[in-house]
Design an enzyme around this catalytic site. Structure first.
Site, short mmCIF file in Angstrom:
data_model
loop_
_atom_site.label_atom_id
_atom_site.label_comp_id
_atom_site.label_asym_id
_atom_site.label_seq_id
_atom_site.Cartn_x
_atom_site.Cartn_y
_atom_site.Cartn_z
N LYS A 184 16.92 56.14 46.88
CA LYS A 184 15.41 55.26 46.35
C LYS A 184 15.35 55.65 44.94
O LYS A 184 14.83 56.73 44.62
CB LYS A 184 14.39 55.69 47.39
CG LYS A 184 13.20 54.45 47.13
CD LYS A 184 12.01 54.97 47.51
CE LYS A 184 11.09 55.94 46.47
NZ LYS A 184 10.73 54.94 45.29
N GLY A 236 11.26 64.42 40.25
CA GLY A 236 10.12 63.73 39.76
C GLY A 236 9.01 64.59 39.55
O GLY A 236 8.95 65.88 38.98
N SER A 237 7.62 64.55 39.74
CA SER A 237 6.43 65.28 39.20
C SER A 237 6.21 66.38 40.41
O SER A 237 6.70 66.34 41.54
CB SER A 237 5.31 64.32 39.08
OG SER A 237 4.82 63.85 40.53
N VAL A 238 5.41 67.34 39.83
CA VAL A 238 5.20 68.34 40.74
C VAL A 238 4.42 67.93 42.02
O VAL A 238 4.69 68.27 43.10
CB VAL A 238 4.60 69.64 40.01
CG1 VAL A 238 4.02 70.67 41.16
CG2 VAL A 238 5.29 70.27 38.75
N CYS A 293 12.13 66.62 31.35
CA CYS A 293 11.25 67.73 32.09
C CYS A 293 11.43 68.93 31.52
O CYS A 293 10.71 69.81 31.52
CB CYS A 293 11.98 67.69 33.58
SG CYS A 293 13.75 67.98 33.62
#
Length: 430
Positions: A184, A236-238, A293
């Site tokens: 995805k 992705g993000s934390v 990142c």
């Protein structure tokens, strides 16, 4: 099968059983081309039922793929690498349209992606073998052995800042080990993984072994929680990573690989070569519009060279950081991923001003000729902030460099480590 790079998104943004397709859904999201800031397609969102269909197709195909030899799987991955190299320029152009990064950077990403498939194709036979050893004690010889077996179906959720490359980093090792993948992508950059699917099929990856779903939170949750998904890989993000980890343990406890955010730093001592330090700080802050990142936005500079370093880096940025159409060869800073993200970056610049920061250059929106609708930002260099400033503490994920002076080694180590993030670091000294 012959692979040709598609000219548009008309074939759909889903990939199932070896071909590009689409689904019927009452909900869609806008597919925006960052370069021009325009909606180029409407993509239907996958429901839990659609995710179930794609996961089951992967599970059905995985058994036969997992039973092939590592050598044979490696041969297929080498073919994938060859196809990527053969169509590298066309794929790089797609990556620019998908992400907004400059074409020269996209070419590097695609070349690295081909190398990744070659690497995992080459080591498949070497690292996927089990071990055996003799156990001491007892009147008879005892032997213990281990086997390396595929997980089965691996659910992967990718990031938008390196759409093709992030997908490759997850898919290549999973396929080499005999797994199937349901991928995805981020809804901000959905096209590249579908393009990879067509390459995989053309190279000989069996139908169903690699499938792509699209969507937002519902699709991601359904993928993480599915009982046939044996492992999850997320970039992705934390905050999203924490949610993924919880979801992956909801119905059965799955191993999870997380690649999350960061707030990295470089430390530049008085005895450093200023020219080298400037070049590295530029790379560590402004590559991919700062949407990396490992971005070292905190640039600690010892006070003895603070003035000379600051003058040199501002001049270098003024000379080298041309913002423009990312398809042009001389562009060095392309478009941010979308309008919302640009506003987030501008918000950090404004908060830095309010907390005493001085913007030495950039920090504003720009409208390059021919691509005025895109989310373009003039990279910023800011000084005058304390370590408690919001821009210093939080991940900006944009082209904002923060110059932070220091006096002693002990001081700077303590300050550099005073963060809730980790990920990367650099030190410059003579």
């Amino acid at each position: 099968m012959v692979f040709t790079v598609p000219s548009d998104l008309s074939g759909g943004l889903y990939f199932l059983n070896g071909k590009r397709t689409t689904i019927e859904s009452t909900e869609t999201f806008d597919v925006i081309e960052p370069r021009i800031g325009q909606v180029v397609a409407k993509c239907p969102k996958a429901t839990a039922d659609i995710v179930d269909q794609y996961v089951k197709a992967a599970a059905d195909a995985q058994s036969a793929w997992g039973e092939t030899t590592a050598l044979d799987r490696g041969k297929v991955l080498h073919k994938v690498a060859d196809l990527i190299r053969e169509h590298a320029e066309e794929i790089a152009i797609w990556e620019v349209k998908t992400n907004g990064k400059p074409i020269y950077e996209a070419r590097c990403d695609i070349a690295s992606s081909a190398d990744t498939f070659d690497f995992f194709g080459g080591i498949a036979t070497a690292v996927l073998q089990g071990d055996s050893l003799e156990l001491p004690g007892g009147p008879s010889q005892r032997i213990a052995y281990t086997r390396r077996e595929p997980y089965g179906v691996v659910g992967c959720i990718g990031a938008w800042n390196y759409p093709f490359q992030t997908c490759v980093w997850k898919v290549a090792p999973a396929l080499a080990a005999g797994n199937a993948v349901v991928y995805k992508p981020s809804p901000f950059a959905p096209a590249s993984p579908v393009l990879l699917g067509e390459i995989l099929t053309a190279a000989g990856v069996p139908k169903g072994v690699y499938n792509v779903i699209q969507g937002e939170q519902e699709a991601g949750v359904a993928l993480c929680e599915h009982n046939l998904v044996a492992k999850v890989s997320f970039t992705g993000s934390v905050a999203s990573g924490e949610a993924v980890q919880r979801q992956a343990a909801t119905k059965n406890v799955k191993p999870v690989t997380l690649e999350l955010g960061g707030k990295s730093e470089i430390i530049i001592f008085d005895d450093s070569d200023v020219k080298s330090a400037v070049a590295s700080a530029m790379l560590a802050n402004f590559l991919n519009q700062g949407q990396v990142c490992t971005n070292a936005t905190r640039v600690f500079v010892q006070k003895g060279i603070l003035a000379s370093f600051t003058e040199a880096i501002v001049q270098e940025a003024n000379d080298k950081l041309k913002v423009g159409d990312p398809l042009l060869e001389d562009t060095r800073v392309g478009a941010n991923i979308n309008e919302g993200h640009l506003q987030r970056i501008l918000g950090y610049v404004e908060s830095a001003k309010q907390e005493g920061g001085v913007v030495l250059r950039g920090g504003v929106r720009v409208h390059p000729t021919g691509v005025e609708g895109g989310a373009y930002f003039e990279p910023a260099i800011i000084t005058g902030l304390s370590d408690e400033a919001r821009a210093v503490r939080e991940e900006i994920f944009g082209a904002v460099m923060l110059i932070l002076p220091f006096e002693t080694e002990e001081e700077v180590i303590a300050r550099a480590n005073n963060t809730t993030y980790g990920l990367a670091a650099g030190v410059f000294s003579g």
